[in-house]
Design an enzyme around this catalytic site. Structure first.
Site, mmCIF file in Angstrom:
data_model
loop_
_atom_site.group_PDB
_atom_site.id
_atom_site.type_symbol
_atom_site.label_atom_id
_atom_site.label_comp_id
_atom_site.label_asym_id
_atom_site.label_seq_id
_atom_site.Cartn_x
_atom_site.Cartn_y
_atom_site.Cartn_z
ATOM 1 N N GLU A 61 4.925 -11.056 -6.490
ATOM 2 C CA GLU A 61 3.919 -11.272 -7.541
ATOM 3 C C GLU A 61 4.332 -10.715 -8.910
ATOM 4 O OE1 GLU A 61 3.752 -9.450 -4.885
ATOM 5 O OE2 GLU A 61 2.721 -7.561 -5.168
ATOM 6 N N GLY A 65 0.838 -1.193 0.000
ATOM 7 C CA GLY A 65 0.000 0.000 0.000
ATOM 8 C C GLY A 65 0.867 1.235 0.000
ATOM 9 N N HIS A 78 8.079 -7.469 -3.817
ATOM 10 C CA HIS A 78 6.840 -7.930 -4.456
ATOM 11 C C HIS A 78 7.087 -9.237 -5.205
ATOM 12 C CE1 HIS A 78 4.247 -4.528 -3.540
ATOM 13 N NE2 HIS A 78 5.372 -3.836 -3.520
ATOM 14 N N SER A 121 -21.848 -6.102 -26.565
ATOM 15 C CA SER A 121 -21.049 -5.071 -27.237
ATOM 16 C C SER A 121 -20.141 -5.660 -28.298
ATOM 17 C CB SER A 121 -20.192 -4.345 -26.200
ATOM 18 O OG SER A 121 -19.153 -5.202 -25.755
ATOM 19 N N GLY A 122 -19.997 -6.992 -28.273
ATOM 20 C CA GLY A 122 -19.032 -7.609 -29.191
ATOM 21 C C GLY A 122 -17.674 -7.766 -28.530
ATOM 22 N N GLY A 123 -17.484 -7.087 -27.404
ATOM 23 C CA GLY A 123 -16.250 -7.238 -26.641
ATOM 24 C C GLY A 123 -16.235 -8.581 -25.923
ATOM 25 N N VAL A 124 -15.069 -8.921 -25.348
ATOM 26 C CA VAL A 124 -14.915 -10.251 -24.762
ATOM 27 C C VAL A 124 -15.881 -10.493 -23.586
ATOM 28 C CG1 VAL A 124 -13.295 -11.811 -23.622
ATOM 29 C CG2 VAL A 124 -12.501 -10.320 -25.436
ATOM 30 N N ASP A 125 -15.967 -9.522 -22.682
ATOM 31 C CA ASP A 125 -16.725 -9.761 -21.447
ATOM 32 C C ASP A 125 -18.213 -10.016 -21.703
ATOM 33 O OD1 ASP A 125 -14.279 -9.179 -20.414
ATOM 34 O OD2 ASP A 125 -14.801 -7.174 -19.748
ATOM 35 N N SER A 126 -18.843 -9.122 -22.478
ATOM 36 C CA SER A 126 -20.280 -9.318 -22.686
ATOM 37 C C SER A 126 -20.537 -10.563 -23.542
ATOM 38 C CB SER A 126 -20.938 -8.071 -23.289
ATOM 39 O OG SER A 126 -20.473 -7.843 -24.593
ATOM 40 N N SER A 127 -19.605 -10.866 -24.455
ATOM 41 C CA SER A 127 -19.804 -12.052 -25.301
ATOM 42 C C SER A 127 -19.726 -13.337 -24.478
ATOM 43 C CB SER A 127 -18.740 -12.114 -26.395
ATOM 44 O OG SER A 127 -18.752 -10.947 -27.141
ATOM 45 N N LYS A 170 -9.692 -10.825 -16.276
ATOM 46 C CA LYS A 170 -9.810 -10.855 -17.741
ATOM 47 C C LYS A 170 -9.256 -12.156 -18.345
ATOM 48 C CE LYS A 170 -10.809 -8.148 -21.316
ATOM 49 N NZ LYS A 170 -11.991 -7.277 -21.381
ATOM 50 N N CYS A 181 5.271 -6.135 1.565
ATOM 51 C CA CYS A 181 5.635 -4.715 1.564
ATOM 52 C C CYS A 181 4.955 -3.985 2.736
ATOM 53 C CB CYS A 181 5.302 -4.106 0.207
ATOM 54 S SG CYS A 181 6.118 -2.547 -0.066
ATOM 55 N N TYR A 182 3.947 -3.168 2.479
ATOM 56 C CA TYR A 182 3.221 -2.510 3.589
ATOM 57 C C TYR A 182 2.727 -3.566 4.572
ATOM 58 C CZ TYR A 182 -0.208 0.504 5.951
ATOM 59 O OH TYR A 182 -0.922 1.215 6.891
#
Ligand code: XMP
Length: 512
Positions: free
Chosen positions: A171, A55, A169, A223-229, A368, A82-83
């Protein structure tokens, strides 16, 4: 979902990455606010470990984010990053102070002789990634040092209580043995099980959607985008024709976009899709408007208006489905999220409350890359899954200045040539986003023996991991020359092409 790891979020830019790394190791991790209490955590039945993220603040500041100390009595392994490590230090009687010199970037990790599980199979003197101004100046009670860098204590542990802290970090990919350390924490310290897979997710989600929806109707803005498809295909697998998708052709879409969406989703997947041609409405609303924010707002409002009208017509629909994904959920709930508005992004959100739908967000727990994996499992073709992101306002923010149909048509042609060339030359999947912007200036050129006075277009192609920062893709000169040549020869009204090599920051990815 079988949550085994909880990450308490102290606002690090890497918190989401940490959760993704853990999920890539087939363990389901969730990010929650730092002020989540021990009692809240007791609700997770299979919790195996807790991670305190990094953080931006200092643990000794008056308003520093802390932790419900009862969490340390849950007898669960804890890893502070870290934090998170500094917070553990403070709480257990150690000291954290501002360092004389900050440690940002690569550092060498020297392991102490102390035997421990966190650093099993980790090479001594490997590289790690640091990002801190404060450092530990006094060890917390009953903790031992596990590793150090040339300028700070790099790892500590209370081995009896299974509480670990790392200053770096693990990650990020720059930490050479970072994944190994995360794996060690998950499987050697917290005894997690590898049970998070996309096949399992799909099976569970389909069942859950069936139970929630019953015999009701659902609508979804595609929308044709990945998420909504992916959301649409997943829902259709669960409830078939009880799902109706609405696809709005705003006139601001890419070449053949509406056709492609209808071909794949309506024909191949046999999903109910209502294609709404609202091009005129959008072009009319945008007439004479040049200010980018005003354009974004107009496009957003009109989109909602069109969608709203369609939704009302489907008045028997009880559920509204959206392709919301986990980063949206984390960002909107994050206490840290007080950054300035650079651009007002628009998605299908912002629908009026009087629509009285219940929300269905089947992807709200996925990152994603997980959404893409689900899409592939569901049989969505790779060309759709691997598509670069396309902004909600579409070409409306890629035609700089006033948007007209004529300009959108020109841009569609140029964009199509650029993207096809990237695909053909095997560059498309090596970059994060590529597109063209049409500028509101005309310049003089010469074609044959004639003077031309036509538009300028700017090609842009960037590499990025999170779209928060980006660098220009180093496309070969020959590639650029060939594509410029093709554009000028094939697209009337364009006589000059430039390549934008501005990084983000200071530029943004889109021009408006
Ligand atoms: P910027 O231009 O802010 O873009 O650097 C970052 C990423 O976001 C996309 N973008 C949008 N996506 N609605 C969206 O869904 C929007 O209004 C919007 N504006 C920008 C942009 O294409 C890039 O991927």
């Amino acid at each position: 979902m079988n949550t085994q790891i909880i990450i308490l979020d102290y606002g690090s830019q890497y918190t989401q990455l940490l959760a993704r790394r853990i999920r890539e190791l087939n363990v389901y991790a969730e990010v929650v606010s730092f002020n989540t209490t021990a009692n809240d955590l007791k609700k997770y039945q299979n919790l195996k470990g807790i991670i305190l993220s990094g953080g931006p603040s200092s643990v000794y500041a008056n308003d520093a984010y802390s932790i419900d100390q009862e969490i340390f009595n849950l007898n669960l392994p804890i890893l502070g990053v870290c934090y998170g490590m500094q917070l553990i230090t403070e709480i257990f009687g150690g000291k954290v102070e501002l360092a004389n010199s900050q440690e940002f970037g690569k550092a060498i990790l020297h392991l102490d002789k102390q035997e421990n599980k966190l650093f099993e199979n980790v090479k001594n003197d490997c590289q790690v990634w640091m990002s801190h101004a404060d450092h530990l100046t006094q060890m917390p009670k009953e903790f031992v040092q596990l590793a150090y860098s040339d300028s700070s204590v790099a790892a500590i542990a209370n081995l009896n209580k299974n509480i670990y802290g790392i200053q770096f970090h693990a990650e990020v990919t720059q930490s050479e043995y970072g994944i190994q350390m995360i794996e060690n924490f998950l499987f050697k310290i917290a005894n997690c099980n590898k049970d998070w897979t996309m096949q399992e997710f799909i099976k569970e989600k389909i069942q859950e959607i069936k139970t929630t929806v019953g015999s009701e109707q659902v609508i979804l803005g595609l929308s044709g985008g990945v998420d909504s498809s992916v959301a649409a295909v997943l829902l259709s697998k669960a409830i078939g024709k009880q799902l109706t998708c609405i696809f709005v052709d705003t006139g601001l879409l890419r070449k053949n976009e509406a056709e492609n969406v209808m071909n794949i989703y309506a024909k191949e997947f046999d999903i109910n899709i209502k294609l709404i041609d609202a091009q005129e409405q959008f072009y009319n609303a945008l007439k004479g408007i040049t200010d980018p924010e005003e354009k974004r707002k107009i496009i957003g409002h009109n989109f909602i208006e069109v969608f709203n009208k369609q939704a009302q017509e489907l008045n028997n629909a009880k559920f509204l489905a959206q392709g919301t994904i986990y980063p949206d959920v984390i960002e909107s709930s994050s206490e840290e999220h007080n950054s300035k508005t650079i651009k007002s992004h628009h998605n299908v959100g912002g629908l009026p409350e009087d629509l009285k739908f219940s929300l269905l967000e089947p992807l709200r727990n996925l990152f994603k890359d997980e959404v893409r994996k689900v899409g592939r499992e569901l049989g969505i073709p790779d060309v759709m899954i691997n598509r670069h992101p396309f902004p909600g306002p579409g070409l409306g923010i890629r035609v700089i200045g006033e948007v007209t149909k004529e300009k959108c048509d020109i841009l569609r042609e140029v964009d199509d040539i650029f993207i096809k060339k990237l695909i053909k030359e095997d560059w498309y999947n090596k970059t994060s986003q590529a597109f063209v912007t049409l500028l509101p200036v005309k310049t003089v050129g010469v074609m044959g023996d004639n003077r031309t006075y036509d538009y300028v277009v700017a090609l842009r192609c960037v590499n990025t991991i999170d779209f928060m920062t980006a660098t220009t893709t180093h496309l070969p000169w020959e590639f650029l020359e060939e594509v410029v040549n093709e554009i000028i020869n094939k697209v009337k009204k364009v006589n000059r092409v430039v390549y934008d090599i501005t990084s983000k920051p200071p530029g943004t990815i889109e021009w408006e």
